[in-house]
Design an enzyme around this catalytic site. Structure first.
Site, short mmCIF file in Angstrom:
data_model
loop_
_atom_site.label_atom_id
_atom_site.label_comp_id
_atom_site.label_asym_id
_atom_site.label_seq_id
_atom_site.Cartn_x
_atom_site.Cartn_y
_atom_site.Cartn_z
CG HIS A 15 -0.44 0.31 2.51
ND1 HIS A 15 -1.21 0.61 3.60
CD2 HIS A 15 0.85 0.36 2.94
CE1 HIS A 15 -0.43 0.83 4.64
NE2 HIS A 15 0.80 0.69 4.28
CB CYS A 34 3.26 5.45 5.09
SG CYS A 34 3.73 4.46 6.51
CG HIS A 40 5.27 0.62 2.54
ND1 HIS A 40 4.68 1.81 2.24
CD2 HIS A 40 4.70 0.21 3.70
CE1 HIS A 40 3.81 2.12 3.19
NE2 HIS A 40 3.79 1.16 4.09
CG HIS A 42 2.40 -3.17 6.22
ND1 HIS A 42 3.27 -2.80 7.22
CD2 HIS A 42 2.04 -2.03 5.58
CE1 HIS A 42 3.43 -1.48 7.19
NE2 HIS A 42 2.69 -0.99 6.21
CG ASP A 80 -2.33 -13.37 0.41
OD1 ASP A 80 -1.50 -12.67 1.02
OD2 ASP A 80 -2.11 -14.54 0.06
CG HIS A 81 0.72 -12.55 -2.56
ND1 HIS A 81 0.35 -13.25 -1.43
CD2 HIS A 81 2.05 -12.75 -2.70
CE1 HIS A 81 1.42 -13.84 -0.94
NE2 HIS A 81 2.47 -13.55 -1.67
CD GLU A 125 -0.16 -0.70 8.61
OE1 GLU A 125 -1.00 -0.53 7.72
OE2 GLU A 125 0.33 0.23 9.27
NI NI Z 1 2.41 0.93 5.58
#
Ligand code: NI
Length: 136
Positions: A15, A34, A40, A42, A80-81, A125
């Site tokens: 995200h 961010c 990036h 998580h 996911d992914h 997160e």
């Molecule tokens: Ni983040």
């Protein structure tokens, strides 16, 4: 007797935190790293907690297999992914902060549960940063 049934799940997503209507400088000031334009990732951890009366026939509040399948369809298969900003329609115009993600997940799971069941969703997160939402 009201009992809470908990199910853990996991998804990896990318995200970027930013608002399209703010300048890069303002996004950078508010969101820092961010706001990296290249995104990036998580490793999100999720706990869905379903509370209700124990059914006297089955002894269940909810069949955990049903809860597992709801989480798989609504969260894992959807997120996911994926790049949350680009791939997930709910975040097209919604900043994918942990706070907003947990509300989206809550709404998706809650819609699939019997109306007499209460839900709380906790979203990690990072191992130390987590949010929770129970519809209030
Ligand atoms: Ni983040």
């Amino acid at each position: 007797m009201r009992v809470t049934v908990n199910r853990k799940a996991h998804f990896n997503s990318a995200h970027r935190l930013y608002r399209k209507d703010w300048s890069f400088e303002k996004n950078d000031a508010i969101f820092g790293k961010c706001n990296n334009p290249n995104y990036h990732g998580h490793n999100y951890e999720l706990i869905a907690s379903v509370t209700g009366e124990i059914d006297q026939e089955t002894g269940y509040v909810i069949d955990v297999k049903i809860l597992k399948d709801i989480i798989k369809a609504e969260v894992e298969d959807a997120f996911d992914h994926k790049n949350l900003n680009l791939d997930v329609p709910e975040f097209k115009d919604l900043n994918p902060t942990a706070e907003n993600i947990v509300v989206v997940i809550y709404n998706k799971i809650k819609a699939k549960l019997d109306a007499n069941l209460d839900l709380e969703v906790t979203l990690y997160e990072t191992p130390r940063n987590f949010v929770s939402y129970s519809g209030n």
